[in-house]
Design a protein around this motif. Structure first.
Motif, short mmCIF file in Angstrom:
data_model
loop_
_atom_site.label_atom_id
_atom_site.label_comp_id
_atom_site.label_asym_id
_atom_site.label_seq_id
_atom_site.Cartn_x
_atom_site.Cartn_y
_atom_site.Cartn_z
N THR A 148 0.59 2.33 -5.95
CA THR A 148 1.82 3.05 -6.30
C THR A 148 2.31 3.91 -5.13
N LEU A 149 1.39 4.34 -4.27
CA LEU A 149 1.77 5.22 -3.16
C LEU A 149 2.35 4.47 -1.98
N CYS A 150 1.74 3.35 -1.65
CA CYS A 150 2.20 2.64 -0.45
C CYS A 150 1.90 1.15 -0.56
N SER A 151 0.88 0.67 0.14
CA SER A 151 0.66 -0.77 0.15
C SER A 151 -0.81 -1.12 0.32
N CYS A 152 -1.72 -0.27 -0.16
CA CYS A 152 -3.16 -0.54 0.00
C CYS A 152 -3.50 -1.88 -0.63
N TYR A 153 -4.33 -2.65 0.06
CA TYR A 153 -4.50 -4.07 -0.28
C TYR A 153 -5.81 -4.53 0.37
N PRO A 154 -6.55 -5.44 -0.26
CA PRO A 154 -7.84 -5.85 0.31
C PRO A 154 -7.70 -6.91 1.40
N TRP A 155 -7.50 -6.47 2.62
CA TRP A 155 -7.25 -7.39 3.73
C TRP A 155 -8.29 -8.49 3.90
N PRO A 156 -9.60 -8.17 3.86
CA PRO A 156 -10.58 -9.24 4.15
C PRO A 156 -10.50 -10.43 3.20
N VAL A 157 -10.11 -10.18 1.94
CA VAL A 157 -10.06 -11.29 0.98
C VAL A 157 -8.65 -11.81 0.69
#
Ligand code: FE
Length: 211
Positions: A117-126
């Protein structure tokens, strides 16, 4: 390599930037890159290596492999829900933006969706880098208030008695949705299963369908 299904009606689709904006952005990035190289702040080798990692090593194919393993290996699945970070590391995936992973399971009773909800945090490695719609204000604000409406917009309809859970990612925790294994896939191999798992199903906005 899994691809985004462009037939899915998706109001948050990544066509938000028009050609002129794309051209301006590309020019800006090229100028920045030239400047960084000129000042000796980065080397061409380092840039090439980074680009290579994002193009070839990180992406939803990694998450799809995690999902397929969880579908066929009950012991792995147990470890995945106990400690996702270490279970995912068994398959060789980890590092930046995946240091604290949590896996959530979609079942006939529960449907999970992920947002930041704040920005764009996302699990890059997977999952690689987030799609533009995941970063859009429209998705981030609406999915919390009206998750079923957002799901419907992605072509996903759930029975009324299914509980919808929305998980808000943060700098600390990144979520991976383990979608339901579709019926009719009993005879598929692990790699055949991985091939049907699309990115959006691991964010939780779609379901996986049998091939
Ligand atoms: Fe974020």
């Amino acid at each position: 390599m899994t691809t985004h299904n462009h037939d899915t009606p998706n109001p948050y689709h990544e066509s938000a930037r028009d050609d002129a904006e794309n051209k301006a952005l590309t020019e800006r990035v090229n100028k920045m890159e030239a400047l960084l190289l000129e000042k000796g702040l980065v080397s061409q080798d380092a840039l090439d290596k980074l680009t290579d990692i994002y193009e070839n090593d990180l992406g939803p194919m990694n998450g799809a492999n995690v999902v397929a393993r969880a579908w066929i290996d009950p012991d792995f699945k147990k470890r995945l829900f106990e400690n996702a970070t270490s279970a995912i590391a068994e398959l060789g995936y980890g590092g930046l933006q995946g240091e604290h992973m949590v896996a959530v399971e979609n079942t006939p009773e529960i449907h999970n969706i992920v947002v930041c909800t704040l920005c764009s945090c996302y699990p890059w490695p997977v999952l690689g880098l987030p799609p533009a719609w995941y970063k859009s204000f429209a998705y981030r604000s609406k999915v919390v208030i009206e998750p079923r409406k957002v799901l419907a917009e992605f072509g996903t309809t759930l029975a009324d008695d299914v509980e919808v859970r929305v998980w808000d990612s943060s700098a600390e925790i990144r979520y991976l949705v383990i979608p339901e294994r579709p019926e009719g896939t009993e005879n598929l191999s692990e790699s055949e299963l991985a091939a049907i798992v699309e990115r959006d199903s691991m964010i939780g906005v779609t379901k996986v369908s049998a091939p």
